[in-house]
Design a protein around this motif. Structure first.
Motif: not given
Length: 197
Positions: A82-94, A110-114, A116-119
Motif C-alpha cells: 500500500f501507499t504510506p497513507g493506505e490510499e492505494e493498494l499498489i501490489g503484493g508480495c510474500g 506491482v500495479a502497472a501504474a506504479h 519502475r518506482r522501486g516498489v
C-alpha cells in the motif's frame, strides 16, 4: 505449519517511509479489484495467477481470507503493498516456504501504474530482512521467467546472485510441472553482509 517446517513470525504490518506492507482484509477487496482491473494486461504477461487466482473460482474476498489464514498458520506470508497513507493498494508480495528446508522464496507483483518506482525492490528488501531475522533461514530465492527482465532487476539490485536457469513449473494452476523454465536468484545469509538495500 508448512511442509518444510519453516517457522517465521513476521509482523502482520510493516511501515516504511515509502510503503506499507500488511496482511489484506475484506475491506481491501474493492481496492484490489480496481488494481487488478487496471493492471490486467501488465500482470497477465508474467503472473496471470495474480489476476485469476491460484485456485480458480474463488472470489477475491475468499482469496484474501485464505491468505490471512495461511499467514496465521505459517503456511505462507502474503502482504498487500500500500501507499504510506493506505490510499492505494499498489501490489503484493510474500514469503513462501516452497524451495526446501531452511529457505523461503520471495515473490512480488506491482500495479502497472506504479512500476519502475522501486516498489518491488523496497518491498523485497523488507521481506529479505524479515526472513533473515530468523536464524533458521540460510537462503532466500527469487524465481522468474527468463524474459521478465524487470523482475530480474529487482533481484540483481538487491545483490541476489543468478544461480540457475532451470526447467520448473511457473506456479500457474493450469500448467503441468516443468512447463516453464525459471531463472533462480539466491541470497545466502553469508552474502547478506554485502547486499545493499
Amino acid at each position: 505449519m508448512n511442509e518444510n517446517n519453516i517457522e517465521l513470525n513476521p509482523p502482520r504490518r510493516v511501515d516504511t517511509p515509502d510503503l506499507v506492507l500488511r496482511v489484506s482484509s475484506a475491506d481491501d477487496v474493492t481496492r484490489l479489484q480496481q488494481t487488478l482491473e487496471q493492471s490486467d494486461a501488465h500482470l497477465r504477461a508474467w503472473t496471470p495467477w495474480v489476476i485469476d487466482g491460484r485456485v480458480p473460482g474463488l472470489s477475491l474476498e475468499e482469496r484474501i481470507l485464505i491468505d490471512a489464514e495461511a499467514f496465521a498458520s505459517g503456511d505462507r506470508w502474503v502482504y498487500g503493498i500500500f501507499t504510506p497513507g493506505e490510499e492505494e493498494l499498489i501490489g503484493g508480495c510474500g514469503m513462501y516456504p516452497r524451495v526446501g528446508p531452511r529457505a523461503v522464496e520471495i515473490g512480488y507483483w506491482v500495479a502497472a501504474a506504479h512500476t519502475r518506482r522501486g516498489v518491488a525492490t523496497k518491498a523485497t528488501a523488507e521481506l529479505t530482512r524479515l526472513a533473515f531475522s530468523n536464524r533458521g533461514i540460510d537462503h532466500i530465492d527469487i524465481r522468474c521467467e527468463p524474459g521478465n527482465v524487470v523482475s530480474a532487476r529487482v533481484a540483481s539490485r538487491l545483490r541476489y546472485c543468478l544461480i540457475a536457469d532451470e526447467a520448473g513449473g511457473s506456479g500457474k494452476p493450469d500448467e503441468p510441472a516443468n512447463a516453464t523454465p525459471l531463472r533462480t536468484w539466491r541470497l545466502t545469509r553469508a552474502e547478506l553482509e554485502t547486499a545493499e538495500f
